[in-house]
Design a protein around this motif. Structure first.
Motif, mmCIF file in Angstrom:
data_model
loop_
_atom_site.group_PDB
_atom_site.id
_atom_site.type_symbol
_atom_site.label_atom_id
_atom_site.label_comp_id
_atom_site.label_asym_id
_atom_site.label_seq_id
_atom_site.Cartn_x
_atom_site.Cartn_y
_atom_site.Cartn_z
ATOM 1 N N LEU A 295 2.204 -1.836 3.323
ATOM 2 C CA LEU A 295 3.131 -1.367 4.514
ATOM 3 C C LEU A 295 2.656 -1.662 5.746
ATOM 4 O O LEU A 295 1.324 -1.197 5.972
ATOM 5 C CB LEU A 295 3.552 -0.202 4.145
ATOM 6 N N GLU A 296 3.386 -2.332 6.798
ATOM 7 C CA GLU A 296 2.769 -2.331 8.128
ATOM 8 C C GLU A 296 3.745 -2.184 9.084
ATOM 9 O O GLU A 296 4.906 -2.585 8.878
ATOM 10 C CB GLU A 296 2.289 -3.863 7.923
ATOM 11 N N ASP A 297 3.458 -1.481 10.359
ATOM 12 C CA ASP A 297 4.389 -1.481 11.265
ATOM 13 C C ASP A 297 3.778 -2.484 12.505
ATOM 14 O O ASP A 297 2.816 -2.036 13.170
ATOM 15 C CB ASP A 297 4.281 0.039 11.810
ATOM 16 N N PRO A 298 4.501 -3.311 12.633
ATOM 17 C CA PRO A 298 3.762 -4.221 13.843
ATOM 18 C C PRO A 298 3.726 -3.578 15.198
ATOM 19 O O PRO A 298 2.878 -4.041 15.853
ATOM 20 C CB PRO A 298 5.058 -5.426 13.718
ATOM 21 N N SER A 299 4.418 -2.873 15.381
ATOM 22 C CA SER A 299 4.574 -2.218 16.662
ATOM 23 C C SER A 299 3.178 -1.483 16.995
ATOM 24 O O SER A 299 2.723 -1.526 18.167
ATOM 25 C CB SER A 299 5.961 -1.332 16.919
ATOM 26 N N THR A 300 2.624 -0.908 16.021
ATOM 27 C CA THR A 300 1.377 0.039 16.264
ATOM 28 C C THR A 300 0.277 -0.675 15.732
ATOM 29 O O THR A 300 -0.916 -0.239 15.876
ATOM 30 C CB THR A 300 1.575 1.344 15.696
ATOM 31 N N GLY A 301 0.452 -1.475 14.703
ATOM 32 C CA GLY A 301 -0.469 -2.135 14.029
ATOM 33 C C GLY A 301 -1.049 -1.425 12.741
ATOM 34 O O GLY A 301 -1.718 -1.726 11.900
ATOM 35 N N ARG A 302 -0.487 -0.076 12.691
ATOM 36 C CA ARG A 302 -0.876 0.607 11.412
ATOM 37 C C ARG A 302 -0.484 0.014 10.263
ATOM 38 O O ARG A 302 0.522 -0.389 9.991
ATOM 39 C CB ARG A 302 -0.059 2.081 11.473
ATOM 40 N N ARG A 303 -1.528 0.049 8.934
ATOM 41 C CA ARG A 303 -1.194 -0.318 7.731
ATOM 42 C C ARG A 303 -1.579 0.566 6.926
ATOM 43 O O ARG A 303 -2.483 1.555 7.022
ATOM 44 C CB ARG A 303 -2.374 -1.500 7.706
ATOM 45 N N LEU A 304 -0.683 0.579 5.678
ATOM 46 C CA LEU A 304 -1.135 1.362 4.480
ATOM 47 C C LEU A 304 -1.057 0.396 3.236
ATOM 48 O O LEU A 304 -0.099 -0.006 3.063
ATOM 49 C CB LEU A 304 -0.015 2.363 4.442
ATOM 50 N N THR A 305 -2.310 0.422 2.626
ATOM 51 C CA THR A 305 -1.990 -0.208 1.230
ATOM 52 C C THR A 305 -2.045 1.087 0.241
ATOM 53 O O THR A 305 -3.105 1.937 0.165
ATOM 54 C CB THR A 305 -3.406 -0.932 0.905
ATOM 55 N N VAL A 306 -1.146 0.898 -0.643
ATOM 56 C CA VAL A 306 -1.089 1.939 -1.898
ATOM 57 C C VAL A 306 -1.546 1.355 -3.197
ATOM 58 O O VAL A 306 -1.054 0.303 -3.618
ATOM 59 C CB VAL A 306 0.476 2.459 -2.071
ATOM 60 N N ARG A 307 -2.648 2.245 -3.635
ATOM 61 C CA ARG A 307 -3.306 1.291 -4.928
ATOM 62 C C ARG A 307 -2.851 2.625 -5.931
ATOM 63 O O ARG A 307 -2.728 3.932 -5.688
ATOM 64 C CB ARG A 307 -4.615 1.164 -4.955
ATOM 65 N N SER A 308 -2.703 2.385 -7.110
ATOM 66 C CA SER A 308 -2.439 3.185 -8.394
ATOM 67 C C SER A 308 -2.865 2.799 -9.605
ATOM 68 O O SER A 308 -2.846 1.419 -9.795
ATOM 69 C CB SER A 308 -1.028 3.528 -8.371
ATOM 70 N N ASN A 309 -3.012 3.702 -10.598
ATOM 71 C CA ASN A 309 -3.114 3.224 -12.197
ATOM 72 C C ASN A 309 -1.702 3.138 -12.812
ATOM 73 O O ASN A 309 -1.821 2.880 -14.097
ATOM 74 C CB ASN A 309 -4.004 4.058 -12.673
ATOM 75 N N GLN A 310 -0.743 3.482 -12.077
ATOM 76 C CA GLN A 310 0.565 3.598 -12.881
ATOM 77 C C GLN A 310 1.359 2.220 -13.123
ATOM 78 O O GLN A 310 0.885 1.135 -12.245
ATOM 79 C CB GLN A 310 1.415 4.378 -12.216
ATOM 80 N N PRO A 311 2.330 2.127 -13.859
ATOM 81 C CA PRO A 311 2.822 0.673 -14.177
ATOM 82 C C PRO A 311 4.060 0.357 -13.118
ATOM 83 O O PRO A 311 4.394 -0.996 -13.163
ATOM 84 C CB PRO A 311 3.505 0.966 -15.496
#
Ligand code: BGC
Length: 377
Positions: A295-311
Motif C-alpha cells: 500500500l502506498e500513499d503518493p501524497s506523503t510517500g508512506r508505504r506499507l508492505t503486509v506479509r503473512s503466512n496465511q493463504p
C-alpha cells in the motif's frame, strides 16, 4: 558464606529487578463493564516510531510512522479510550478478531457430525451470518499480559472457555506485538485447544497512510499478488468458486489507485458496496512470510508492505464507514477514510470442504503471523 546465605543475598538483590521486569508498565485506558482496569502499552524504536496496543482485545490502538519528510503521524483509525472499543458501533478498529474472523454462513457449521450454532451478528444483503467471532468476540475481552518487554514487544493471552460464543473447545490464544528498528511491526497469534474446534484469528487495523483520518483512501495505491479472488453472494459469503481477477476491477496484481475502478458496475463491487472481498494469494508461504499486499500513499510517500503466512487476504475498503463513528480526537470517520488488509483463512471455510481447513485439534498449535513493514518512497 554458607550456600543459603548466598542464595538469600542473591534473592534480595534480584527482587527489585524481578518486580521491575514483571511490571506491566501500561497507562490507564479506561475500564471494562465489570470495572476491571484496561491499559494501553507503548512500543517504540530508535526512529521515533510509536505503536500503542491495549490489553482490551489485544488491540492495535495507534501507529505513528514518518512520511517522506520525516513527519510522524498516526495512520490508524481508533478510539481515545476503552469505552469506544467496547461500544456497539466499534467496527473492529485495530482488533484482534476471534475466534473466527470474517463470515460464517447462517451462523452455523458442523464438526465431526455435530452442528454448532453461532450468533448471527451481521446481515449484509439481509442475509444473516456470523461475523468476527460473535456478539462478544476476542476484541471485547480483557487479555492478560503474558510477557512484557516494552518498548520492544508485548504478549497478551486470553483463554476462551469451552462453548464461548458457541464454539467448541477451551481455546488459549496468545498475541504478540513486536517492533524493531527497521520500522517493522510483527503481530503473531497462536492458539491451542482441548477439543477439536475451528479458528481463524484475524488482525483488523484500519489504515490511512496520509495520517489525516478525514482524507479518503481512494488515492492510495494498492498491490495484491493474487490472480484469483472469492466471489460472494449478496450476503458476502463466498460462493465456493475462485474467480480470475484478470480483466476485472479486482485485479491488483499491478499497483492501482483504489478509487480508479471502485465505482465500476461489477457484481462483486455492488455486493460489497465497494471492495470487501477475499483474494487468494498466488504464492502463500505457510511456513514463512509471503507478501500479501503493498500500500502506498503518493501524497506523503508512506508505504506499507503486509506479509503473512496465511493463504488469503480480505481487502475491505471502509465502505461501511459513514461518519457516525466518532473516534480519536472526536473525528467522525467518513466513508472510505480507511481500509483493512486482513490476512486470513478463507471466509466460511468451516462450511466449504474445498477451502483450506480451519480445524484445530488438541496437541496442534494454530499460528498466524503478520509483518507490517513501514517505509517511504
Ligand atoms: C469485513 C467487512 C465488515 C468489517 C467490519 C471486515 O473484515 O470484510 O464486511 O463490515 O470487517 O468492521
Amino acid at each position: 558464606m554458607k550456600t543459603h546465605t548466598l542464595l538469600a543475598a542473591f534473592a534480595l538483590l534480584a527482587t527489585p529487578f524481578t518486580l521491575l521486569s514483571a511490571s506491566p508498565a501500561g497507562e490507564p485506558f479506561g475500564k471494562m463493564p465489570d470495572g476491571r482496569p484496561v491499559s494501553v502499552f507503548t512500543l517504540s524504536n530508535k526512529n521515533g516510531v510509536q505503536v500503542r496496543v491495549s490489553d482490551l482485545g489485544a488491540t492495535l490502538v495507534s501507529v505513528r510512522v514518518p512520511d517522506r519528510k520525516g513527519v510522524l503521524a498516526d495512520v490508524t483509525h481508533g478510539f481515545d479510550s476503552a469505552a469506544g472499543y467496547l461500544s456497539d458501533e466499534n467496527p473492529y478498529f485495530g482488533a484482534t478478531v476471534g475466534r473466527f474472523g470474517n463470515r460464517i454462513a447462517n451462523g452455523t457449521f458442523s464438526l465431526d457430525g455435530k452442528s454448532y450454532r453461532l450468533a448471527k451478528n451481521n446481515a449484509p444483503g439481509d442475509m444473516p451470518c456470523h461475523l468476527h467471532g460473535g456478539t462478544i468476540g476476542f476484541n471485547k475481552k480483557l487479555w492478560k499480559v503474558a510477557a512484557n518487554d516494552t518498548p520492544r514487544s508485548i504478549t497478551f493471552e486470553y483463554t476462551s472457555p469451552d462453548g464461548e460464543e458457541g464454539y467448541p473447545g477451551r481455546l488459549t490464544a496468545r498475541v504478540t506485538y513486536a517492533l524493531n528498528d527497521k520500522n517493522e511491526l510483527r503481530w503473531i497469534a497462536t492458539a491451542t485447544t482441548d477439543k477439536p474446534t475451528i479458528v481463524n484469528i484475524v488482525h483488523h487495523p484500519y489504515w490511512n497512510l496520509t495520517g489525516d483520518p478525514s482524507r479518503s483512501i481512494n488515492d492510495h495505491r494498492l498491490t495484491i499478488p493474487a490472480s484469483r479472488y472469492l466471489p460472494t453472494d449478496a450476503g458476502l459469503i463466498p460462493t465456493g468458486k475462485l474467480d480470475a481477477v484478470k480483466g476485472t476491477p479486482m485485479d491488483f496484481r499491478k499497483a492501482h489507485r483504489i478509487g480508479d475502478r471502485v465505482g465500476e458496475s461489477f457484481e462483486a463491487l455492488t455486493y460489497g458496496g465497494g471492495y470487501d472481498h477475499c483474494w487468494v494469494l498466488d504464492r502463500p508461504k505457510p511456513d514463512g512470510l509471503a507478501v500479501a499486499a503493498r500500500l502506498e500513499d503518493p501524497s506523503t510517500g508512506r508505504r506499507l508492505t503486509v506479509r503473512s503466512n496465511q493463504p488469503a487476504i480480505q481487502f475491505y475498503g471502509g465502505n461501511f464507514l459513514d461518519g457516525t463513528v466518532k473516534g480519536k480526537n472526536g473525528t467522525a470517520y467518513q466513508h472510505r477514510t480507511a481500509l483493512c488488509l486482513e490476512t486470513e483463512n478463507f471466509p466460511d471455510a468451516p462450511n466449504q470442504a474445498a477451502f483450506p481447513s480451519a480445524r484445530l485439534n488438541p496437541g496442534e498449535t494454530y499460528r498466524h503471523e503478520m509483518l507490517y513493514q513501514f517505509g517511504v518512497k
